[in-house]
Enzyme design. Structure first.
Site, PDB file in Angstrom:
ATOM      1  N   CYS A   1       3.026  -3.246   4.038  1.00  9.33           N
ATOM      2  CA  CYS A   1       2.172  -2.114   4.410  1.00  9.33           C
ATOM      3  C   CYS A   1       2.855  -1.446   5.609  1.00  9.33           C
ATOM      4  O   CYS A   1       4.015  -1.728   5.889  1.00  9.33           O
ATOM      5  CB  CYS A   1       0.723  -2.530   4.686  1.00  9.33           C
ATOM      6  N   GLY A   2       2.158  -0.565   6.292  1.00  2.00           N
ATOM      7  CA  GLY A   2       2.799   0.153   7.391  1.00  2.00           C
ATOM      8  C   GLY A   2       3.292  -0.774   8.481  1.00  2.00           C
ATOM      9  O   GLY A   2       4.450  -0.710   8.913  1.00  2.00           O
ATOM     10  N   THR A   3       2.406  -1.648   8.923  1.00  2.00           N
ATOM     11  CA  THR A   3       2.758  -2.602   9.981  1.00  2.00           C
ATOM     12  C   THR A   3       3.067  -3.995   9.431  1.00  2.00           C
ATOM     13  O   THR A   3       3.672  -4.802  10.133  1.00  2.00           O
ATOM     14  CB  THR A   3       1.566  -2.770  10.946  1.00  2.00           C
ATOM     15  N   GLY A   4       2.564  -4.267   8.250  1.00  2.00           N
ATOM     16  CA  GLY A   4       2.626  -5.627   7.702  1.00  2.00           C
ATOM     17  C   GLY A   4       1.469  -6.481   8.189  1.00  2.00           C
ATOM     18  O   GLY A   4       1.289  -7.620   7.724  1.00  2.00           O
ATOM     19  N   ILE A   5       0.682  -5.936   9.098  1.00  2.00           N
ATOM     20  CA  ILE A   5      -0.386  -6.735   9.719  1.00  2.00           C
ATOM     21  C   ILE A   5      -1.623  -6.820   8.820  1.00  2.00           C
ATOM     22  O   ILE A   5      -2.091  -7.915   8.494  1.00  2.00           O
ATOM     23  CB  ILE A   5      -0.758  -6.168  11.114  1.00  2.00           C
TER      24      ILE A   5
ATOM     25  N   ASP B   1       0.871  -1.178   0.000  1.00  2.00           N
ATOM     26  CA  ASP B   1       0.000   0.000   0.000  1.00  2.00           C
ATOM     27  C   ASP B   1       0.909   1.229   0.000  1.00  2.00           C
ATOM     28  O   ASP B   1       2.133   1.124  -0.178  1.00  2.00           O
ATOM     29  CB  ASP B   1      -0.995  -0.030   1.173  1.00  2.00           C
TER      30      ASP B   1
ATOM     31  N   HIS C   1       9.432 -24.399   8.719  1.00  2.00           N
ATOM     32  CA  HIS C   1       8.329 -25.068   9.405  1.00  2.00           C
ATOM     33  C   HIS C   1       6.979 -24.883   8.723  1.00  2.00           C
ATOM     34  O   HIS C   1       6.152 -25.799   8.737  1.00  2.00           O
ATOM     35  CB  HIS C   1       8.202 -24.554  10.851  1.00  2.00           C
ATOM     36  N   ASN C   2       6.702 -23.681   8.228  1.00  2.00           N
ATOM     37  CA  ASN C   2       5.355 -23.366   7.696  1.00  2.00           C
ATOM     38  C   ASN C   2       5.304 -23.361   6.179  1.00  2.00           C
ATOM     39  O   ASN C   2       4.230 -23.194   5.612  1.00  2.00           O
ATOM     40  CB  ASN C   2       4.877 -21.989   8.188  1.00  2.00           C
TER      41      ASN C   2
ATOM     42  N   HIS D   1       5.932 -31.191  10.008  1.00  2.00           N
ATOM     43  CA  HIS D   1       5.600 -29.846   9.522  1.00  2.00           C
ATOM     44  C   HIS D   1       4.628 -29.925   8.347  1.00  2.00           C
ATOM     45  O   HIS D   1       3.695 -29.119   8.255  1.00  2.00           O
ATOM     46  CB  HIS D   1       6.871 -29.105   9.119  1.00  2.00           C
TER      47      HIS D   1
END
Ligand code: RB5
Length: 143
Positions: free
Chosen positions: A64-68, A7, A97-98, A133
Site C-alpha cells: 500500500c502507500g506506506t505498507g502500514i 491497494d 527470527h520471525n 525464535h
C-alpha cells in the site's frame, strides 16, 4: 506459491514486483486491486492474509502507500506474521527470527529497485529454526 495484493497506492509497484517474480520463475496469484482507482486497503490485506493462513499459499506480498495499513490488517488474521520492510537487513532478519510469512512494502516510501531487492532477500532467506525464535513465535499466538 505466492499471494500478492495491493491497494491503489501500491498498484504500480505491484506490477513491477509481478514482473520481477516472473523473472525469478515464481508462481503467484494476484488478489487485486487491478487499477489505480481508489480502493480500501483492508479488503486486499485480508484476501492475501486469508490465502496465506489457509496454507494454500506459502508466502504473501502486500503493498500500500506506506505498507502500514495493509500490514496491520494482515496481522489481525491468525497465523499471519506480516513484516513491513524498508531495507534488506529487516527483510532477512524477519525471515530468520520471525518466520514472517507476508512481506509488506510501502510504495510511497521506497523505490522499485529497493523493493525488488527486499523481495529477493525475503524470498531467499529461510527461517533459522532456532529454538528461541520458534518459542517466541509460538508465544505470539498466545493471549
Ligand atoms: C491510501 O491513500 C493510503 O492510506 C494507503 O495506501 C496506506 O498508506 C495506508 O496505510
Amino acid at each position: 506459491m505466492i499471494a500478492i495484493g495491493s491497494d491503489h497506492a501500491g498498484y504500480e509497484m505491484k506490477l513491477a514486483i509481478i514482473e520481477h517474480l516472473k523473472k525469478r520463475g515464481e508462481q503467484f496469484e494476484d488478489f487485486g486491486c487491478y487499477s489505480n482507482e481508489s480502493v480500501d486497503y483492508p479488503e486486499y490485506g485480508k484476501k492475501v492474509a486469508h490465502a496465506v493462513a489457509s496454507g494454500e499459499y506459502e508466502k504473501g506480498i502486500l503493498i500500500c502507500g506506506t505498507g502500514i495499513g495493509i500490514s496491520i490488517t494482515a496481522n489481525k488474521v491468525k497465523g499471519i506474521r506480516a513484516a513491513l520492510c524498508g531495507d534488506c537487513f529487516s527483510a532477512e532478519a524477519t525471515r530468520l527470527h520471525n518466520d514472517a510469512n507476508i512481506l509488506a512494502l510501502g510504495a510511497r516510501a521506497i523505490g522499485t529497485g529497493l523493493a525488488e531487492k527486499i523481495v529477493d532477500t525475503f524470498l531467499d532467506t529461510e527461517f533459522s529454526g532456532d529454538e528461541r525464535h520458534a518459542r517466541r513465535i509460538r508465544m505470539m499466538e498466545e493471549d
